[in-house]
Each structure stands twice: as C-alpha cells, then as structure tokens.
Design an enzyme around this catalytic site. Sequence first.
Site, mmCIF file in Angstrom:
data_model
loop_
_atom_site.group_PDB
_atom_site.id
_atom_site.type_symbol
_atom_site.label_atom_id
_atom_site.label_comp_id
_atom_site.label_asym_id
_atom_site.label_seq_id
_atom_site.Cartn_x
_atom_site.Cartn_y
_atom_site.Cartn_z
ATOM 1 N N PRO A 195 0.796 -1.214 0.000
ATOM 2 C CA PRO A 195 0.000 0.000 0.000
ATOM 3 C C PRO A 195 0.832 1.270 0.000
ATOM 4 O O PRO A 195 1.546 1.550 0.957
ATOM 5 C CB PRO A 195 -0.768 -0.098 1.302
ATOM 6 C CG PRO A 195 0.046 -1.012 2.169
ATOM 7 C CD PRO A 195 1.146 -1.577 1.368
ATOM 8 N N GLU A 196 0.712 2.032 -1.047
ATOM 9 C CA GLU A 196 1.200 3.401 -1.038
ATOM 10 C C GLU A 196 -0.046 4.277 -0.959
ATOM 11 O O GLU A 196 -1.140 3.763 -0.747
ATOM 12 C CB GLU A 196 2.040 3.669 -2.293
ATOM 13 C CG GLU A 196 3.223 2.705 -2.405
ATOM 14 C CD GLU A 196 4.109 2.929 -3.617
ATOM 15 O OE1 GLU A 196 4.267 4.079 -4.032
ATOM 16 O OE2 GLU A 196 4.633 1.935 -4.150
#
Length: 271
Positions: A2-3
């Site tokens: 997850p960015e």
Amino acid sequence: MPELPEVEVTRRSFSARIAGATVLGASLGKPLRWPLGCQPASLEGRLVTDVERRGKYLLLHFDRGLLLLHLGMSGSLSFALELPAMGPHDHFDLHTDRGHLRLHDPRRFGAVVWAPDNDAPVLHKLLGHLGMEPLSQEFSLVRFAAGLKASRSIIKQVLLSGRLVVGVGNIYASEALFRAGIRPTTLAGRIGPVRVARLHAAIVAVLEQAVSLGGSTLRDFQSADGSAGHFQLSANVYGRAGAPCHTCSAPIKMLRQGQRSSFYCPVCQRP
DNA sequence: ATTCTCACCTGCGGGC
DNA sequence: TGCCCGCAGGTGAGAA
C-alpha cells in the site's frame, strides 16, 4: 502493497459505510508492529465518526479517540456484513452494527494503534514528522522546491522518506521520476527548477491516476469492498527491468538503492 | 541535525 | 520434489 493510492482507495471503499456505526467488540490475531495500546473491550460502544487518511495511515475516528491503521507491506482491509472466521493472517477485527472491519496482513508490518485523543503521544511519534499531502493544496511547488534544495540525499530517498511529501512509495517514486525525466540516483539539491516543477506535477499526476484506477494490485491487494486495482498495467518502469521503454524502446534498467529496487529508463531519465 | 542501515515477518518464484 | 536464496508495495530505531 500500500502506497497512498491503495490506502486512499481502501479508505473510500468503506468510510461511508462505516461512518455512524457502533462498535460491538474487537478481536485480535497475532501481534502486529505495535501493541494495540488498549483493551479490545474498551472499544465497545464507541461511535465511528469518519475515516481520514494521513500519508499511508488511516485514522478511524470515534466520538472519543481514534484507531491508527497502517497496512505495512502486505496488509489489506475488508469491511463486510459477514466475514469468515479469522485465518492465520487476520490480525484485527472490529465488529460493528454495520459490519466487520478486518485487517489481513501476512507479513505483519502493519499496525493498529489506539490513540485516546488528538494529542496522544503515539500520534506525534508516528505522524509528527510527516511531510506535505501531495493531493492537497499544501503541496506547493515553492515548498517542494525548497525542500529538495535543502536536501543532500538522492532524490529517490527523499521521496521515500515522507519527510517532504508523504504517500510516495517504491512504485510511484519510480513512476514519477520517469515522468519527470530524472534518474533515481540524482542528488535532490542538484535538480534544476524546470525538472523540479516537472517532478512536482508528475507526483500529483501519477498518484491521481493511480487512485482513479483503484491502485496497483501486484500480488493480492484489494480494497475493503474486495475490488482489485489496475494501475500496474499502465506502469512505465516499475517491475519492467529489461522490457522496452514505452517512449524510446531502450531496455528499462533496475538498480538497488539500500534495500529497495529502482527502475528507470537510461535514455529518458538523465542524472 | 541529517543521513544511512537494519530489523521486523511471511510467502513466492527461480535455480540447483 | 525439495531446499536455499533473493526478493517483495513500509518505516521507526539506532548508528554514523
């Protein structure tokens, strides 16, 4: 996994559904990066007001207090009326009268941390040093340029550090640098104003595009309603070592910086 | 102060 | 088939 885009897509996929819910209880699996910081039973009866994002953190606000959620490298959230029994990689369930919120995270770099109020020390420890939100008004070219000029690090590290701008991780740093024509090894303070402006615009553009495409699903990312992302299909350099550049056909190169890999086009991206 | 390296944890794919 | 190695979307802590 997850960015910023994946975290934002996750937030949007359940925030409206969970807002207004009353907590019925919570269940814990294996330990995550930090202890929860409260008794699960102490969450009972609290009212969920909204879900905010700060960098790659999600802030689940209650009428009193909040939970700080982080997805680490391999985390994802689910929010559904019914969920199967907790598996070996499910580490936190929040049961509410509107559904069950679950953190699934095989590598357990993620976190769920209780903060009793907005001045809790844990908030300062985890959020206090974070830089500008790239999709908000505060992310100005002037401040970005000043931050780069003051740095003696290479640009890839500056982007990943989150001290200047948050939410840019290994995928989107490589992609933004490609769009700006800057090699990942370039010293941040040596980038001229034209390319700084290009990079500023590229960060915003690549993150906005990724959000609109539902994020990147490299292995198993999915948002809280179960849908996958598609940005990876339009990546120009990330994960494409040896493949031809979409612009000039030169083979994309990969290099190791610290423990992370960077991808770039040796022709389109100048040092 | 700022910058750099490491550690945390599990799973997967490639090479032998 | 099975084992060992390297690699994977993050980031705080501690060293330099």
